[in-house]
Design a protein around this motif. Structure first.
Motif, mmCIF file in Angstrom:
data_model
loop_
_atom_site.group_PDB
_atom_site.id
_atom_site.type_symbol
_atom_site.label_atom_id
_atom_site.label_comp_id
_atom_site.label_asym_id
_atom_site.label_seq_id
_atom_site.Cartn_x
_atom_site.Cartn_y
_atom_site.Cartn_z
ATOM 1 N N TYR A 1 0.869 -1.174 0.000
ATOM 2 C CA TYR A 1 0.000 0.000 0.000
ATOM 3 C C TYR A 1 0.905 1.223 0.000
ATOM 4 O O TYR A 1 1.828 1.319 0.805
ATOM 5 N N THR B 1 -8.381 1.216 -2.750
ATOM 6 C CA THR B 1 -7.999 1.911 -1.525
ATOM 7 C C THR B 1 -9.038 1.643 -0.447
ATOM 8 O O THR B 1 -10.205 1.346 -0.755
ATOM 9 N N ILE C 1 -2.934 3.474 -1.515
ATOM 10 C CA ILE C 1 -3.373 2.827 -2.748
ATOM 11 C C ILE C 1 -2.574 1.559 -3.015
ATOM 12 O O ILE C 1 -1.348 1.546 -2.881
#
Length: 191
Positions: free
Chosen positions: A82, A127, A146
């Motif tokens: 992420y 997300t 993201i």
């Protein structure tokens, strides 16, 4: 529109309690020096710093580059990096209205990538705008960060290009440091 967080949390509690944490499939691959077995990852998943620079490209266009990425590591799955939005070309990403639910992290919003030439890559990323915060693992740390599907874009951990996790549903990044078997392939639906 995202479903109410408290309603989602009530619905996923049975899934959380249903995991057999002692299960191990046949054919476990031995992890050598510098490698990790996905069967040593915990459930609920942990957050850990990515081991190298994370990059995402679409041909010659760099979509993301980060030395601050966090990996979500969950038993049986390949790690998922992420990336903080400051390290991503968010101007190319647009919510597409699809939402999925993870029993650990909550509601994920799917993102399409709009190429500069007007073409689109559907469901290229996702997300968690408001992750669950009821567990000590600290998923709030990745709120708004993201993640990208390596089957749709070129994704790199350091200099190694990641391969997609089997099955197409999960967004794990498979690299040579990861040993399995990894969920997503035939016969792994219950992992």
């Amino acid at each position: 529109m995202l479903p109410p967080k408290d309603l989602l949390l009530a619905r996923v509690k049975a899934n959380r309690d249903g995991w057999n944490l002692a299960f191990r499939p046949p054919g476990l691959e031995a992890a050598g020096p510098g490698q990790e077995s996905v069967w040593d990852y915990p459930r609920p998943p942990m957050l850990a710093p990515a081991p190298a620079t994370i990059r995402v490209t679409d041909g010659d266009i760099e979509i993301a580059r980060s030395d601050r990425a966090l990996e979500v590591k969950e038993m049986a799955g390949a790690p998922v990096p992420y990336i903080p939005p400051e390290d991503v070309r968010t101007d190319l990403l647009h919510p597409n209205g699809r939402v999925s639910v993870c029993e650990w992290k909550g509601a994920a919003v799917s993102l399409d990538l709009m190429r500069e030439d007007g073409d689109e890559i559907a469901d290229a990323a996702w997300t968690y705008p408001d992750p669950f915060d009821d567990l000590p693992e600290g998923y709030a740390a990745i709120a708004g960060w993201i993640a990208f599907y390596p089957g749709k874009l070129d994704c790199y951990v350091g200099d190694e290009q990641a391969r997609p996790q089997p099955g197409g549903f999960y967004g794990g990044w498979v690299t040579d440091r990861i040993k399995g078997p990894i969920k997503g392939g035939p016969g792994s639906a219950g992992w």
